[in-house]
Design a protein around this motif. Sequence first.
Motif, short mmCIF file in Angstrom:
data_model
loop_
_atom_site.label_atom_id
_atom_site.label_comp_id
_atom_site.label_asym_id
_atom_site.label_seq_id
_atom_site.Cartn_x
_atom_site.Cartn_y
_atom_site.Cartn_z
N VAL A 40 -44.23 90.42 58.17
CA VAL A 40 -43.10 90.33 59.10
C VAL A 40 -43.53 90.89 60.45
O VAL A 40 -43.23 90.32 61.49
CB VAL A 40 -41.86 91.07 58.53
N GLN A 51 -43.44 94.78 55.10
CA GLN A 51 -42.76 93.58 54.61
C GLN A 51 -43.56 92.32 54.91
O GLN A 51 -44.28 92.25 55.90
CB GLN A 51 -41.37 93.45 55.22
N THR A 53 -43.10 87.83 54.60
CA THR A 53 -42.29 86.65 54.33
C THR A 53 -43.12 85.76 53.43
O THR A 53 -44.19 85.30 53.81
CB THR A 53 -41.92 85.91 55.64
N THR A 66 -38.25 87.80 51.22
CA THR A 66 -38.84 88.88 51.99
C THR A 66 -39.26 89.95 51.00
O THR A 66 -38.43 90.50 50.28
CB THR A 66 -37.85 89.45 53.02
N ASN A 83 -34.01 87.47 48.21
CA ASN A 83 -33.24 86.51 49.00
C ASN A 83 -31.86 86.43 48.37
O ASN A 83 -31.54 87.21 47.47
CB ASN A 83 -33.95 85.15 49.13
#
Length: 148
Positions: A40, A51, A53, A66, A83
């Motif tokens: 991220v 984090q 994605t 995530t 999610n």
Amino acid sequence: MPTVTRTVSTPAPLDVVRSYLRDFGNAPEWDAGTVTCEPVDPTTPVAVGKQWTNVSEFRGKRTTLTYTLEADEPTRLRIVGRNKTVTSEDEMTFTGADGGGTTVSYTATFTFHGLAKAATPFMVPALKGLADDAERSLGDALQKLPTS
């Protein structure tokens, strides 16, 4: 809440294996279901709170989660993806093996939310197949790591 566990061994030392797996950006190399996995914030170091994605393919459909590194210990990692449909809790434990290698135990627990929750019993066979594929791809990737 389906849970699958697989175990893989490699001649690579524990610190090399742990370093490789704690950077979840490497997931496309070792997780058969992962299509892409990007940080991220690429400027933050890999540590608790980092984090990514993650875009995965499951049963012919792509989904984006995530993932957050929630535990970063010498012999244990915990990375949790979320999610609106699912929470995927991935726990990896590392054990030094005879001769200097490493054994990785990988447990994934899936909690479905909303309408997907009702379909949970029907997902179990597909999740077991996904775990089998991930076991093979993880084993293949770990065999490529340096052994010294």
